[in-house]
Design an enzyme around this catalytic site. Structure first.
Site, mmCIF file in Angstrom:
data_model
loop_
_atom_site.group_PDB
_atom_site.id
_atom_site.type_symbol
_atom_site.label_atom_id
_atom_site.label_comp_id
_atom_site.label_asym_id
_atom_site.label_seq_id
_atom_site.Cartn_x
_atom_site.Cartn_y
_atom_site.Cartn_z
ATOM 1 C CE1 TYR A 143 -3.114 -0.241 5.452
ATOM 2 C CE2 TYR A 143 -3.625 -2.565 5.701
ATOM 3 C CZ TYR A 143 -3.402 -1.461 4.894
ATOM 4 O OH TYR A 143 -3.456 -1.588 3.531
ATOM 5 C CE LYS A 184 -1.234 -4.306 3.491
ATOM 6 N NZ LYS A 184 -1.507 -5.667 2.949
ATOM 7 C CB SER A 206 -0.888 -0.007 1.253
ATOM 8 O OG SER A 206 -1.523 1.236 1.440
HETATM 9 C C1 WQD Z 1 -9.806 9.137 1.335
HETATM 10 C C2 WQD Z 1 -10.057 10.615 1.620
HETATM 11 C C3 WQD Z 1 -10.416 11.117 3.948
HETATM 12 C C4 WQD Z 1 -14.185 8.948 4.374
HETATM 13 C C5 WQD Z 1 -7.130 4.111 3.296
HETATM 14 C C6 WQD Z 1 -5.967 3.352 3.851
HETATM 15 C C7 WQD Z 1 -5.180 2.756 2.711
HETATM 16 C C8 WQD Z 1 -6.103 1.908 1.896
HETATM 17 C C9 WQD Z 1 -7.236 2.764 1.339
HETATM 18 C C10 WQD Z 1 -6.199 -0.374 2.584
HETATM 19 C C11 WQD Z 1 -9.334 11.100 2.880
HETATM 20 C C12 WQD Z 1 -11.667 11.404 3.126
HETATM 21 C C13 WQD Z 1 -13.014 9.479 3.854
HETATM 22 C C14 WQD Z 1 -15.230 9.821 4.770
HETATM 23 C C15 WQD Z 1 -13.908 11.712 4.101
HETATM 24 N N1 WQD Z 1 -6.641 0.867 2.673
HETATM 25 N N2 WQD Z 1 -12.886 10.826 3.717
HETATM 26 N N3 WQD Z 1 -15.054 11.178 4.615
HETATM 27 O O1 WQD Z 1 -7.449 7.010 4.050
HETATM 28 O O2 WQD Z 1 -6.641 7.521 1.686
HETATM 29 O O3 WQD Z 1 -6.628 5.163 2.515
HETATM 30 O O4 WQD Z 1 -7.935 3.307 2.472
HETATM 31 O O5 WQD Z 1 -5.312 -0.774 1.863
HETATM 32 O O6 WQD Z 1 -4.143 1.985 3.234
HETATM 33 O O7 WQD Z 1 -5.142 4.252 4.544
HETATM 34 O O8 WQD Z 1 -8.776 6.264 2.007
HETATM 35 O O9 WQD Z 1 -11.170 6.421 1.429
HETATM 36 O O10 WQD Z 1 -10.502 6.378 3.887
HETATM 37 O O11 WQD Z 1 -10.061 8.419 2.557
HETATM 38 O O12 WQD Z 1 -13.755 12.924 3.970
HETATM 39 O O13 WQD Z 1 -16.334 9.399 5.254
HETATM 40 O O14 WQD Z 1 -11.447 10.790 1.877
HETATM 41 O O15 WQD Z 1 -10.206 12.139 4.908
HETATM 42 O O16 WQD Z 1 -8.933 12.434 2.646
HETATM 43 P P1 WQD Z 1 -7.338 6.607 2.634
HETATM 44 P P2 WQD Z 1 -10.207 6.817 2.503
#
Ligand code: WQD
Length: 338
Positions: A150, A154, A125
């Site tokens: 987590y 990785k 990741s």
């Molecule tokens: C994306 C953006 C949030 C939800 C994570 C893991 C990564 C991988 C993918 C496993 C951010 C914003 C999110 C919400 C929001 N997982 N957001 N409201 O955090 O980039 O990655 O998931 O492999 O390892 O870290 O993805 O989709 O959670 O967030 O504003 O209800 O959307 O703040 O900026 P992230 P995400």
């Protein structure tokens, strides 16, 4: 050629099984159904007309892993998806993450080390980069201290594979560092099935769009970006799946330059949270109900991939746009809720 896909009934795993079958590989799936369902097998069959061999057990049971490999001596490669992947949960339950993501990895590598020529593809990741200093992020960007157990699994996982490959010349491995996988197969036969309240942005958006969730909370719009919201590299899960087949074929064809290689998998384009909301509104024709709230701890400001290495060396590039991926996610949400 028989390939083991661990976690093959999961979101990225199931899409990769479809692409492996499309390229003529015979697939064996191990899944403990902790974050998936056997119905996914029917979805895979509906798309390809081929039913993978499926064994349900928990890879944390080392004796079962040994028994499996003794019964499937003709497995010539492993794509390892089976792992726990919720950042927040990993902070609460680190031991679960180290057992499931590291212990299991060593059991599989032990089995592969005993065999002759074998190939291993690891689900890593972009989280290993933390907040990278420069954009786009290349594979040479420094790995930063993980912000969660987590993310640490990785980083440590990659180091374990690297160390084993150093002393196991007949084992060839590739670590694939995903950016943000989203969307669903265009057939709407398989897609993301988040359990409970989705942590990730896109499933939360589509569940809000369908009326399952009242309102999306946008975690902060005071970041140093064009519109104040965080930037990510959202990649269609089918493009991501195809990259796994390209990586496997690289090893099968002995094209790898080293027996441990790393590739970033993204589109190379950064999109803000508000861009993603706009994409949903474009493809669905619906206005999304959202509000700006406080930042979420642990979020990096910006992360999008330099895709040159995957393009030039792996011979792969993402083909779908954000709207393509969002449309597939929305089509899937409507089907699942129908
Ligand atoms: C994306 C953006 C949030 C939800 C994570 C893991 C990564 C991988 C993918 C496993 C951010 C914003 C999110 C919400 C929001 N997982 N957001 N409201 O955090 O980039 O990655 O998931 O492999 O390892 O870290 O993805 O989709 O959670 O967030 O504003 O209800 O959307 O703040 O900026 P992230 P995400």
């Amino acid at each position: 050629m028989k390939i083991l896909v661990t976690g093959g009934l999961g979101f990225i795993g199931s899409h990769t099984v479809v692409e492996l079958q499309n390229k003529g590989f015979e697939v064996v799936i191990i899944d403990n159904l902790s974050n998936s369902s056997k119905r996914v097998l029917d979805g895979i069959f509906a798309i390809t007309g081929k039913k993978p061999i499926f064994e349900e057990f928990d890879l944390r049971d080392k004796s079962k892993v040994e028994d499996f490999f003794s019964r499937h001596r003709d497995i010539e490669g492993v794509i390892h998806f089976a792992a726990s992947k919720a950042v927040g949960e990993s902070v609460e339950k680190p031991l679960l993450y180290y057992e499931n993501n590291i212990g299991v990895l060593t059991y599989i590598l032990q089995e592969l080390s005993k065999k002759g020529n074998s190939r291993f593809i690891f689900s890593s990741s972009c989280t290993v980069y933390g907040q990278a200093d420069t954009m786009p992020i290349t594979e040479d960007a420094p790995v930063k201290p993980a912000e969660s157990p987590y993310g640490n699994t990785k980083q440590v996982g990659e180091e374990i594979i690297r160390d084993i490959c150093k002393v196991t010349p007949h084992l060839a491995a590739i670590a694939l560092r995903y950016f943000n996988p989203i969307g669903a197969h265009p057939s709407v036969e398989i897609g993301e099935l988040p359990i409970g309240v989705p942590q990730n942005l896109v499933p939360y958006i589509t569940q809000t769009g369908i009326g399952m969730r009242e309102q999306l909370s946008v975690y902060g719009d005071d970041y140093p970006t064009s519109d104040g919201t965080c930037i990510r590299d959202y990649i269609h899960v089918v493009d991501l799946a195809k990259a796994h087949v390209a990586a496997l074929q690289r090893l099968v064809n002995d094209e790898n330059k080293d027996n441990y290689e790393v590739f970033n998998l993204g589109t190379g384009t950064g999109s803000s949270v508000l861009d993603v909301i706009k994409s949903f509104e474009n493809v669905s024709g619906k206005k999304l109900n959202y509000k700006i709230v406080a930042r979420r701890a642990g979020d990096v400001v910006e992360a999008y991939a330099d895709t040159k290495k995957a393009n030039d060396v792996l011979g792969w590039s993402a083909e779908s746009t954000l709207d393509d991926a969002m449309k597939s996610a929305w089509d899937w949400e409507q089907k699942v809720r129908s």
